[in-house]
Design a protein around this motif. Structure first.
Motif, PDB file in Angstrom:
ATOM      1  N   ILE A   1     -11.863  -3.143  10.716  1.00 44.68           N
ATOM      2  CA  ILE A   1     -11.345  -1.836  10.295  1.00 44.68           C
ATOM      3  C   ILE A   1      -9.882  -1.652  10.666  1.00 44.68           C
ATOM      4  O   ILE A   1      -9.320  -0.572  10.457  1.00 44.68           O
ATOM      5  CB  ILE A   1     -12.177  -0.696  10.914  1.00 44.68           C
ATOM      6  CG1 ILE A   1     -12.019  -0.690  12.444  1.00 44.68           C
ATOM      7  CG2 ILE A   1     -13.643  -0.808  10.513  1.00 44.68           C
ATOM      8  CD1 ILE A   1     -12.643   0.517  13.110  1.00 44.68           C
TER       9      ILE A   1
ATOM     10  N   TYR B   1       0.833  -1.210   0.000  1.00 41.39           N
ATOM     11  CA  TYR B   1       0.000   0.000   0.000  1.00 41.39           C
ATOM     12  C   TYR B   1       0.863   1.253   0.000  1.00 41.39           C
ATOM     13  O   TYR B   1       0.598   2.200  -0.745  1.00 41.39           O
ATOM     14  CB  TYR B   1      -0.926   0.006   1.216  1.00 41.39           C
ATOM     15  CG  TYR B   1      -1.597   1.349   1.432  1.00 41.39           C
ATOM     16  CD1 TYR B   1      -2.616   1.778   0.578  1.00 41.39           C
ATOM     17  CD2 TYR B   1      -1.195   2.206   2.462  1.00 41.39           C
ATOM     18  CE1 TYR B   1      -3.223   3.022   0.753  1.00 41.39           C
ATOM     19  CE2 TYR B   1      -1.797   3.444   2.646  1.00 41.39           C
ATOM     20  CZ  TYR B   1      -2.807   3.850   1.796  1.00 41.39           C
ATOM     21  OH  TYR B   1      -3.392   5.077   1.975  1.00 41.39           O
TER      22      TYR B   1
ATOM     23  N   LEU C   1      -6.150   0.870  -0.237  1.00 41.66           N
ATOM     24  CA  LEU C   1      -6.155   0.956   1.216  1.00 41.66           C
ATOM     25  C   LEU C   1      -6.765  -0.278   1.871  1.00 41.66           C
ATOM     26  O   LEU C   1      -6.302  -0.721   2.921  1.00 41.66           O
ATOM     27  CB  LEU C   1      -6.928   2.212   1.647  1.00 41.66           C
ATOM     28  CG  LEU C   1      -6.998   2.508   3.145  1.00 41.66           C
ATOM     29  CD1 LEU C   1      -5.604   2.711   3.741  1.00 41.66           C
ATOM     30  CD2 LEU C   1      -7.869   3.730   3.413  1.00 41.66           C
ATOM     31  N   GLN C   2      -7.785  -0.856   1.252  1.00 38.71           N
ATOM     32  CA  GLN C   2      -8.483  -1.983   1.859  1.00 38.71           C
ATOM     33  C   GLN C   2      -7.864  -3.331   1.507  1.00 38.71           C
ATOM     34  O   GLN C   2      -8.395  -4.374   1.902  1.00 38.71           O
ATOM     35  CB  GLN C   2      -9.954  -1.981   1.405  1.00 38.71           C
ATOM     36  CG  GLN C   2     -10.693  -0.688   1.690  1.00 38.71           C
ATOM     37  CD  GLN C   2     -10.898  -0.444   3.177  1.00 38.71           C
ATOM     38  OE1 GLN C   2     -10.600  -1.294   4.002  1.00 38.71           O
ATOM     39  NE2 GLN C   2     -11.394   0.741   3.524  1.00 38.71           N
ATOM     40  N   SER C   3      -6.756  -3.335   0.777  1.00 40.20           N
ATOM     41  CA  SER C   3      -6.127  -4.593   0.371  1.00 40.20           C
ATOM     42  C   SER C   3      -5.561  -5.335   1.579  1.00 40.20           C
ATOM     43  O   SER C   3      -5.260  -4.725   2.607  1.00 40.20           O
ATOM     44  CB  SER C   3      -5.012  -4.322  -0.634  1.00 40.20           C
ATOM     45  OG  SER C   3      -4.003  -3.520  -0.044  1.00 40.20           O
TER      46      SER C   3
ATOM     47  N   TYR D   1     -11.048   9.053  10.033  1.00 39.83           N
ATOM     48  CA  TYR D   1     -11.171   7.698   9.485  1.00 39.83           C
ATOM     49  C   TYR D   1     -11.827   7.731   8.109  1.00 39.83           C
ATOM     50  O   TYR D   1     -11.439   6.991   7.201  1.00 39.83           O
ATOM     51  CB  TYR D   1     -11.980   6.826  10.442  1.00 39.83           C
ATOM     52  CG  TYR D   1     -12.178   5.404   9.956  1.00 39.83           C
ATOM     53  CD1 TYR D   1     -11.176   4.454  10.136  1.00 39.83           C
ATOM     54  CD2 TYR D   1     -13.357   5.026   9.316  1.00 39.83           C
ATOM     55  CE1 TYR D   1     -11.350   3.141   9.680  1.00 39.83           C
ATOM     56  CE2 TYR D   1     -13.537   3.729   8.859  1.00 39.83           C
ATOM     57  CZ  TYR D   1     -12.534   2.794   9.043  1.00 39.83           C
ATOM     58  OH  TYR D   1     -12.707   1.504   8.592  1.00 39.83           O
TER      59      TYR D   1
ATOM     60  N   THR E   1      -3.124  -7.011   4.215  1.00 42.53           N
ATOM     61  CA  THR E   1      -1.820  -6.566   4.691  1.00 42.53           C
ATOM     62  C   THR E   1      -0.829  -7.725   4.741  1.00 42.53           C
ATOM     63  O   THR E   1      -1.216  -8.864   5.040  1.00 42.53           O
ATOM     64  CB  THR E   1      -1.948  -5.952   6.092  1.00 42.53           C
ATOM     65  OG1 THR E   1      -0.650  -5.653   6.607  1.00 42.53           O
ATOM     66  CG2 THR E   1      -2.634  -6.913   7.047  1.00 42.53           C
TER      67      THR E   1
ATOM     68  N   ASP F   1      -4.177   8.148   0.515  1.00 38.55           N
ATOM     69  CA  ASP F   1      -4.099   7.407  -0.750  1.00 38.55           C
ATOM     70  C   ASP F   1      -3.306   8.168  -1.795  1.00 38.55           C
ATOM     71  O   ASP F   1      -2.537   7.590  -2.569  1.00 38.55           O
ATOM     72  CB  ASP F   1      -5.505   7.119  -1.275  1.00 38.55           C
ATOM     73  CG  ASP F   1      -6.229   6.067  -0.449  1.00 38.55           C
ATOM     74  OD1 ASP F   1      -5.594   5.463   0.433  1.00 38.55           O
ATOM     75  OD2 ASP F   1      -7.438   5.859  -0.687  1.00 38.55           O
TER      76      ASP F   1
ATOM     77  N   THR G   1      -6.929  -2.839   9.534  1.00 37.53           N
ATOM     78  CA  THR G   1      -5.942  -2.567   8.484  1.00 37.53           C
ATOM     79  C   THR G   1      -6.041  -1.129   7.991  1.00 37.53           C
ATOM     80  O   THR G   1      -5.034  -0.430   7.865  1.00 37.53           O
ATOM     81  CB  THR G   1      -6.132  -3.532   7.304  1.00 37.53           C
ATOM     82  OG1 THR G   1      -5.918  -4.877   7.761  1.00 37.53           O
ATOM     83  CG2 THR G   1      -5.145  -3.225   6.190  1.00 37.53           C
ATOM     84  N   ARG G   2      -7.258  -0.681   7.725  1.00 38.56           N
ATOM     85  CA  ARG G   2      -7.459   0.703   7.267  1.00 38.56           C
ATOM     86  C   ARG G   2      -7.004   1.687   8.333  1.00 38.56           C
ATOM     87  O   ARG G   2      -6.309   2.660   8.027  1.00 38.56           O
ATOM     88  CB  ARG G   2      -8.930   0.917   6.942  1.00 38.56           C
ATOM     89  CG  ARG G   2      -9.284   2.361   6.587  1.00 38.56           C
ATOM     90  CD  ARG G   2     -10.774   2.489   6.322  1.00 38.56           C
ATOM     91  NE  ARG G   2     -11.184   3.868   6.137  1.00 38.56           N
ATOM     92  CZ  ARG G   2     -11.910   4.315   5.121  1.00 38.56           C
ATOM     93  NH1 ARG G   2     -12.276   3.480   4.169  1.00 38.56           N
ATOM     94  NH2 ARG G   2     -12.274   5.577   5.046  1.00 38.56           N
TER      95      ARG G   2
ATOM     96  N   PRO H   1      -8.383   8.900   3.975  1.00 45.96           N
ATOM     97  CA  PRO H   1      -7.929   8.263   2.728  1.00 45.96           C
ATOM     98  C   PRO H   1      -7.773   9.231   1.562  1.00 45.96           C
ATOM     99  O   PRO H   1      -7.001   8.950   0.637  1.00 45.96           O
ATOM    100  CB  PRO H   1      -9.047   7.241   2.452  1.00 45.96           C
ATOM    101  CG  PRO H   1      -9.574   6.897   3.805  1.00 45.96           C
ATOM    102  CD  PRO H   1      -9.513   8.181   4.571  1.00 45.96           C
TER     103      PRO H   1
ATOM    104  N   ASN I   1      -7.074  -7.812  12.026  1.00 48.79           N
ATOM    105  CA  ASN I   1      -8.134  -7.405  11.113  1.00 48.79           C
ATOM    106  C   ASN I   1      -9.260  -8.430  11.055  1.00 48.79           C
ATOM    107  O   ASN I   1     -10.407  -8.090  10.766  1.00 48.79           O
ATOM    108  CB  ASN I   1      -7.559  -7.171   9.715  1.00 48.79           C
ATOM    109  CG  ASN I   1      -8.507  -6.417   8.809  1.00 48.79           C
ATOM    110  OD1 ASN I   1      -8.663  -5.208   8.923  1.00 48.79           O
ATOM    111  ND2 ASN I   1      -9.161  -7.135   7.909  1.00 48.79           N
TER     112      ASN I   1
END
Length: 464
Positions: free
Chosen positions: A208, A183, A190-192, A397, A194, A405, A210-211, A401, A203
């Protein structure tokens, strides 16, 4: 900064710098440009004012200031007086250049009359700040003969060295860690999933995680990088430079005054608990651009004859300040050389505008609740602080992003901020021990080198 200085202000009228003037303790006469007469330690100790000196806390958030004893300290610098110096029309070209460069590079105005409020007060005996009626280029007032004590100078220098080393190691740890996650390399959303096993397990329990962790590390990376850069200020001007030259011969700025190195960050917890999102950006966040981005709104509010404390003026101030801050970051995003498409307008610009909107939303909601429901004013402090914290976390939160991102896409985390990496030198980097200690050897990490083409006209100095 040029606009804040030249357009929003009158240089002759609005700016004054704190400067030193030599004194002769043997005669008590003030010498504008002369040298200081030699005096014994005992004489200097009696004449020089050290009664208000405190142990410096430099730019960190730790409150280590303590009252010092004037009877037990010795001056570390030549005695001098402090004056407020306006634009030096009558000074030499060296003085004029010194004054002007300081004005344009001292973004927070730490040694100036426009010193921002969040930087606190200067810990030094200051002359009275009375308006100039005649020649504005003349210095205003004079303090008593003063000096920086040996104890305070050593405290300032030791703290500067310690903080630089600690910040350097923290930045190295974050850099070495971030480049192991796709990332932060701009290769995954972002949501991929880890690659970090501990975060992957967390996770599964907290979806939530990981994010949240990636956003938190993005913020930590920015804070760590900026703090390391800021720590170079006292390290160079108060530690390295004085050991090489007599700084009084090259500048009239009191570079050894601890008050010139105020905290760049306020305590995060107290800032958020006290004021929520407004406290995060208005108190905790670094103060480097505060003067530049706040001056345009001040001028607009004055021209429109609005009440500076009114709701309209407050909203205008926030939108202009966050709009300028968003524009700065958007231009940085637009001008990057990235393989990924950046989104300067829908990313950084919208993010900062939303921070201004969120600040207005929270403060308006609190005022509305206090006016409509009197019992909210009697709510326990811990409940109000928890509400401020939750609002900040939820707001960042969902809006974070937009900026995080874009940072990842444009390759911010690919940049090598440190020439030597202790962790990668010891083999903790993604490339193992083959990476080595020196990080600027890579093609993408070079700053400049000689590019050799097929012909002599194809060869030149390449800036990466």
């Amino acid at each position: 900064m040029s606009g804040a200085v030249l357009v929003c202000n009158d240089i002759e009228r609005d700016f004054g710098r704190l400067e030193t003037r030599d004194v002769d303790l043997s005669t008590g006469k003030h010498q504008q440009n002369g040298s200081v007469a030699k005096s014994t330690a005992s004489d200097t100790k009696q004449e020089v004012d050290l009664t208000r000196r405190k142990v410096a806390s430099v730019y960190t958030t730790a409150d280590t200031k303590q009252k010092s004893s004037a009877s037990s300290e010795q001056p570390a610098t030549k005695p001098y007086k402090l004056v407020w110096q306006g634009f030096p029309y009558d000074g030499s070209w060296v003085h004029l250049l010194d004054w002007t460069v300081d004005l344009l590079t001292s973004f927070r105005g730490v040694g100036w009359k426009h010193r921002i409020s969040t930087a606190g007060t200067i810990d030094a005996p200051l002359p009275s700040d009375r308006p100039r009626e005649q020649n504005r280029s003349k210095p205003e007032g004079e303090s008593k003969a003063t000096s920086v004590s040996i104890q305070n100078l050593r405290s300032l220098q030791i703290r500067a060295i310690q903080d630089f080393v600690v910040n350097y190691l923290i930045l190295d740890l974050l850099k070495t860690t971030l480049i192991t996650d796709p990332y932060f390399l701009g290769l995954a959303p972002l949501q991929s999933p880890t690659p970090w096993w501990w975060l992957d397990q967390l996770n599964q329990t907290v979806p939530i995680a990981t994010r949240f962790v990636r956003l938190l590390l993005s913020m930590a990376g920015v804070i760590s990088a900026l703090t390391t850069i800021f720590s170079l200020n006292p390290l160079f001007f108060a530690t390295i430079l004085p050991s090489l030259v007599d700084i009084s011969t090259i500048t009239k700025a009191p570079l050894l005054e601890p008050g010139l190195y105020p905290p760049m960050w306020y305590p995060l917890g107290s800032s958020i608990f006290r004021s929520g999102l407004a406290g995060l950006w208005g108190r905790f966040w670094h103060q480097m651009f505060r003067f530049g981005i706040s001056e345009p709104s001040r001028v607009v509010i004055k021209k429109l004859e609005l009440d500076p404390r009114g709701g309209t003026a407050r909203a205008l101030q926030l939108l202009i300040a966050f709009g300028l801050s968003g524009s700065i970051h958007a231009l940085g995003s637009y001008t990057t050389f990235s393989l990924q498409q950046s989104h300067p307008l829908s990313g950084p610009l919208v993010f900062f505008l939303l921070q201004g909107f969120g600040t207005i939303l929270q403060t308006s909601a609190v005022k509305l609740l206090n006016n409509k429901f009197s019992w909210t004013k009697r709510t326990p402090l811990s409940v109000r602080q928890t509400g401020n914290l939750l609002f900040v976390l939820v707001w960042l939160y969902f809006t974070g992003p937009l900026l995080a991102d874009d940072f990842a896409r444009i390759g911010i985390w690919l940049y090598e901020p440190l020439p030597v990496s202790p962790l990668r030198g010891l083999g903790f980097g993604p490339g193992g021990k083959d990476e080595g200690w020196w990080t600027w050897y890579q093609e993408g990490s070079r700053l400049m080198s000689w590019w050799k083409g097929c012909h002599w006209w194809d060869s030149s100095l390449a800036i990466y």
